[in-house]
Design an enzyme around this catalytic site. Structure first.
Site, short mmCIF file in Angstrom:
data_model
loop_
_atom_site.label_atom_id
_atom_site.label_comp_id
_atom_site.label_asym_id
_atom_site.label_seq_id
_atom_site.Cartn_x
_atom_site.Cartn_y
_atom_site.Cartn_z
N LYS A 175 5.99 -4.44 -4.99
CA LYS A 175 7.44 -4.24 -4.88
C LYS A 175 8.08 -4.40 -3.45
O LYS A 175 8.82 -5.07 -3.46
CB LYS A 175 8.00 -3.01 -5.44
CG LYS A 175 9.29 -2.91 -5.85
CD LYS A 175 9.92 -2.73 -7.02
CE LYS A 175 11.29 -3.20 -7.27
NZ LYS A 175 11.54 -4.54 -7.18
N TRP A 235 -3.12 -2.71 -1.60
CA TRP A 235 -2.57 -4.16 -1.88
C TRP A 235 -3.01 -4.76 -0.67
O TRP A 235 -2.81 -4.76 0.10
CB TRP A 235 -1.27 -4.12 -1.61
CG TRP A 235 -0.45 -5.67 -1.97
CD1 TRP A 235 -0.55 -6.33 -3.02
CD2 TRP A 235 -0.69 -7.26 -1.41
NE1 TRP A 235 -0.50 -7.46 -3.34
CE2 TRP A 235 -0.23 -7.77 -1.64
CE3 TRP A 235 -0.55 -6.68 0.59
CZ2 TRP A 235 0.28 -8.85 -1.27
CZ3 TRP A 235 -0.29 -8.16 1.50
CH2 TRP A 235 0.45 -9.06 -0.11
N LYS A 269 11.20 -15.58 -11.60
CA LYS A 269 11.21 -14.37 -12.62
C LYS A 269 9.88 -15.08 -13.17
O LYS A 269 9.06 -14.15 -13.73
CB LYS A 269 12.48 -13.77 -13.07
CG LYS A 269 13.17 -13.61 -12.18
CD LYS A 269 13.15 -12.16 -12.36
CE LYS A 269 12.30 -11.60 -10.72
NZ LYS A 269 12.82 -11.46 -10.06
N ASN A 292 -1.59 1.99 5.51
CA ASN A 292 -0.55 0.79 5.11
C ASN A 292 0.12 0.29 6.22
O ASN A 292 0.60 0.35 7.50
CB ASN A 292 1.05 1.82 4.65
CG ASN A 292 2.30 0.30 4.31
OD1 ASN A 292 1.68 -0.37 3.69
ND2 ASN A 292 3.47 1.03 4.29
N GLY A 293 -0.11 -1.94 5.80
CA GLY A 293 0.41 -2.03 7.27
C GLY A 293 -0.83 -3.12 8.35
O GLY A 293 -2.12 -2.80 7.20
N GLU A 349 16.06 -18.75 -9.03
CA GLU A 349 15.73 -17.09 -9.41
C GLU A 349 15.07 -16.90 -10.89
O GLU A 349 13.76 -15.95 -11.09
CB GLU A 349 17.59 -16.10 -9.20
CG GLU A 349 16.83 -15.37 -9.78
CD GLU A 349 15.84 -13.57 -9.02
OE1 GLU A 349 15.50 -14.66 -8.02
OE2 GLU A 349 15.84 -12.93 -9.22
N ARG A 362 3.86 -0.59 -5.08
CA ARG A 362 3.05 -0.59 -3.49
C ARG A 362 2.24 -1.58 -3.61
O ARG A 362 1.73 -2.32 -2.35
CB ARG A 362 3.94 0.38 -2.59
CG ARG A 362 4.47 1.67 -2.63
CD ARG A 362 4.50 2.31 -1.35
NE ARG A 362 4.81 1.49 -0.07
CZ ARG A 362 5.67 1.21 0.31
NH1 ARG A 362 7.20 1.02 0.04
NH2 ARG A 362 5.72 0.85 2.01
N GLU A 365 6.93 -15.15 -11.29
CA GLU A 365 5.76 -13.85 -11.14
C GLU A 365 5.40 -13.22 -11.75
O GLU A 365 4.53 -11.94 -11.91
CB GLU A 365 7.17 -12.74 -10.86
CG GLU A 365 8.19 -13.22 -9.37
CD GLU A 365 9.32 -12.23 -8.82
OE1 GLU A 365 8.91 -11.55 -7.63
OE2 GLU A 365 9.50 -11.76 -9.14
N HIS A 382 14.71 -37.30 -7.79
CA HIS A 382 13.78 -37.95 -6.82
C HIS A 382 12.66 -37.36 -6.50
O HIS A 382 12.25 -37.15 -5.15
CB HIS A 382 14.79 -37.92 -4.99
CG HIS A 382 16.10 -38.16 -4.83
ND1 HIS A 382 16.25 -39.56 -5.29
CD2 HIS A 382 17.25 -38.04 -5.50
CE1 HIS A 382 17.26 -39.80 -4.62
NE2 HIS A 382 18.91 -38.68 -5.10
N CYS A 435 1.10 -1.10 -0.14
CA CYS A 435 0.06 0.28 0.17
C CYS A 435 0.60 1.41 0.13
O CYS A 435 1.86 1.06 0.50
CB CYS A 435 -0.94 0.22 0.81
SG CYS A 435 -2.06 -1.57 1.42
C1 G6P Z 1 9.02 -8.82 -2.81
C2 G6P Z 1 9.37 -8.18 -4.30
C3 G6P Z 1 10.70 -9.20 -4.45
C4 G6P Z 1 11.68 -8.96 -3.25
C5 G6P Z 1 11.42 -9.39 -2.30
C6 G6P Z 1 12.13 -9.14 -1.30
O1 G6P Z 1 8.24 -9.89 -3.02
O2 G6P Z 1 8.09 -8.61 -5.34
O3 G6P Z 1 11.06 -9.19 -5.74
O4 G6P Z 1 12.77 -9.44 -3.81
O5 G6P Z 1 9.59 -8.54 -1.64
O6 G6P Z 1 12.21 -7.51 -1.14
P1 G6P Z 1 13.53 -7.22 -0.96
O7 G6P Z 1 13.19 -5.19 -1.03
O8 G6P Z 1 13.37 -7.26 0.58
O9 G6P Z 1 15.18 -6.97 -1.02
#
Ligand code: G6P
Length: 608
Positions: free
Chosen positions: A603, A74, A485, A99-100, A481, A27, A488, A504, A2
């Protein structure tokens, strides 16, 4: 998650707030809203979906006034409906954006219902605004009412409150979620992130934990959690360092992928000489490099994957034990901390709630010291860690992290070598590693040259439901990773496995519909990995191999080969990340998803 914005000015604040929301959309983007006070009452709009939906409403029925608050959501408590969108109200005149998460909201809600308050939404936020209203009714002014309410709230929050009976001020507060005050000339603002306010000011005050700000046009009074007036410093934003412009790129994500050579160079700047690591980059007190005997790395998401790669480097180069854990697990268990253990957090934003909570907990556990590798200099993580190494990646807007990850890896390699030097690494090996590091931007440039080849692969993934990524050694976290990606932003279900684990269980999933994406190290694990891939081919699996030419992989039936530049082994995880980022990006483009703002994600995750 948020985003909130608040403004008080002589001019109409509606446009300022809407622009702020657009900049905070990373956010959260499931609904938004804005309330503006005026002589004839408070006027508000709320809309489901992106900020553009709110902008459309504001075009049809403009809001006007000198004081207002706005929010992009969010969803946590309650679906993303208009009724649950902020601002929330108590009576007609008291409005809040938040927010929170308020953890004791159910208890407070029952108490307020008994007092006769009616709840319109399913949000936890609505309890706050009713509690404040209750205090105002009892005779407190707005500041006192907010202060009295805050002590009753459990959880994390940042909030801004307006009251149309007092249009000389609005009140903002933070505990556990970020909030910054923007200082202007005869106008002042608050926002979840300074980026939201760069169109109106470059002067910022970063609120500390528990701070409450009384924001009026001519001054900002800041009280700490004991109610004592505080003098918090103003910092000036350097516009040269950060550009939030998409330039000619179609998406922020692609722009950020292409920025990697430049930002990795910025990350190395001042951290390495021609031949060695410049240990003063950790600050004046670099004794920890010598004293450290163990390392605990804690992070979330993509940052956690960077930590997993660092474990290979630290144990290999320095011979020190290194444990890596996701913050949401670490913070809720009893952790055994051996003597002289470094606590290392990784975070792009520096505001991730779980990572911050883990740091807070670690501070009481007798660690040698705390080090944050982070991209945001003004973040809570940086402020609360004893030592910091900034990644210098510049603002990252795309929700799927790219340049933040490769700069974290770069900073982690610098740190690993710096520790190793104090634990027996020879000067010759240090020089060799530093030279490799210095050539990293050029290698990334070379890897980017495969852009069009990878773009051509994307069509073949568009109709897939699943994908498996494989790696071995330090390439396993890169496979993780790559899978993250892809899922996501393209919404294709993707898993990653260490290639040796295939037999396995996951091998049962392999058939002609299952793409197997493999990042191939050109080291002692190469032959082992080739055997693992035979197991896939034998079962008709479709292999996508990313490797350098010396591995002798080539295109053949069932194998699609994409060349990755040959690089020193230590750099392979960083360089192999690039094709996987491009693959996820182009698959998402083919599928037509919202690349920069994928569904359900945000994010900066400032809630648990
Ligand atoms: C969210 C973002 C990710 C990020 C993660 C940790 O899930 O979408 O891209 O890796 O938070 O965020 P940070 O800011 O702590 O790296």
């Amino acid at each position: 998650m948020c985003g909130i914005v608040g403004a008080i000015a002589r001019r109409n604040v509606a446009k300022i707030l809407l622009e702020g929301l657009s900049r905070l959309e990373y956010r959260g983007y499931d609904s938004s809203g804005m309330a503006i006070n005026s002589d004839n009452g408070v006027h508000a709009h709320r809309a489901v979906g992106k900020v553009q939906a709110l902008k459309n409403k504001c075009e049809d029925a403009p809001l006007e006034g000198h004081i207002g608050i706005a929010h992009t959501r969010w969803a946590t408590h309650g679906k993303p409906t208009e009724v649950n969108a902020h601002p929330h109200f108590s009576g007609d005149d008291l409005a809040i954006v938040h927010n929170g998460i308020i953890e004791n909201h159910a208890f407070l809600r029952r108490e307020l219902i008994e007092k006769g308050y009616e709840f319109k939404s399913q949000t936890d936020t609505e309890v706050i605004v009713h509690l404040i209203f209750d205090e105002v009714k009892a005779g407190k002014n707005l500041l006192e009412a907010v202060q009295a309410t805050l002590v009753r709230l459990e959880g994390a929050f940042a909030l801004a409150v307006t009251y149309n009976d007092d249009n000389e001020r609005f009140i903002a507060a933070r505990k556990g979620s970020p909030l910054v005050v923007g200082v202007g000339i005869e106008e002042n603002f608050v926002a979840s992130d300074q980026l939201a306010l760069l169109h109106v000011t470059d002067q910022f005050i970063f609120l500390e934990e528990g701070d409450v700000a009384d924001v009026s046009r001519d001054q900002v009074l800041i009280y700490d959690d004991k109610g004592e007036l505080q003098d918090r410093p103003i910092s000036v934003f350097n516009h040269h360092l950060d550009s939030t412009d998409k330039g000619d790129f179609r998406h922020y994500m692609l722009k950020e992928i292409y920025e990697q050579p430049k930002v990795i160079a910025a990350c190395l700047d001042g951290r390495v000489s021609e031949t060695s690591i410049l240990t003063n980059c950790f600050g004046a007190d670099s004794d920890f490099l010598k004293e450290v005997e163990n390392i605990h790395i804690v992070a979330c998401g993509t940052s956690y994957h960077a930590g997993m790669v660092a474990k290979y480097w630290i144990e290999d180069l320095a011979g020190l034990p290194c444990a890596v854990e996701v913050a949401s697990e670490y913070r809720y268990r009893k952790v055994a901390v051996p003597k002289n253990t470094l606590f290392l957090t990784l975070s792009q934003s520096g505001e991730t709630a779980d990572t911050l909570a883990a740091l807070k907990m670690a501070k009481g556990l007798g660690y040698l010291t705390t080090l944050a590798i982070c991209n945001v200099p003004s973040s809570s993580l940086v402020r609360e860690s004893a030592l910091t190494l900034l990644t210098n990646a510049g603002v990252e807007i795309g929700v799927a992290s790219t340049k933040a990850f490769t700069t974290q890896l770069t900073a982690l390699l610098v740190t690993s070598v710096a520790i190793a030097v104090q634990h027996g690494l020879s000067a010759a090996r240090e020089t060799e590693l530093v030279r490799s590091l210095r050539s990293l931007p050029a290698y990334i440039d070379m890897a980017l040259k495969q852009d069009s080849a990878i773009k051509m692969l994307a069509d073949r993934f568009a109709n897939k439901q699943n994908a498996i990524f494989l790696g071995r050694g330090s390439m396993f976290p890169i496979a993780l990773e790559g899978a993250l990606k892809l899922k996501e932003i393209s919404y294709i279900h993707a898993e990653a496995y260490p290639a040796g684990e295939l037999k396995h269980g996951p091998l049962a999933l392999v058939d002609e519909d299952m793409p197997i994406i493999t990042v191939v190290p050109n080291n002692s694990l190469l032959d082992k990995l080739k055997s693992n891939l035979q197991e896939v081919s034998a079962r008709g699996g479709e292999l996508y191999v990313f490797a350098d030419l010396d591995t002798e992989f080539h295109e053949e039936v069932g194998v699609t080969f994409t060349e990755v530049p040959k690089v020193p082994d230590i750099l392979a995880p960083i360089v192999h990340t690039i094709p996987l980022q491009l693959l996820a990006y182009y698959v998402a483009v083919v599928k037509g998803t919202d690349v920069d703002q994928p569904r359900n994600l945000a994010k900066s995750v400032t809630v648990e």
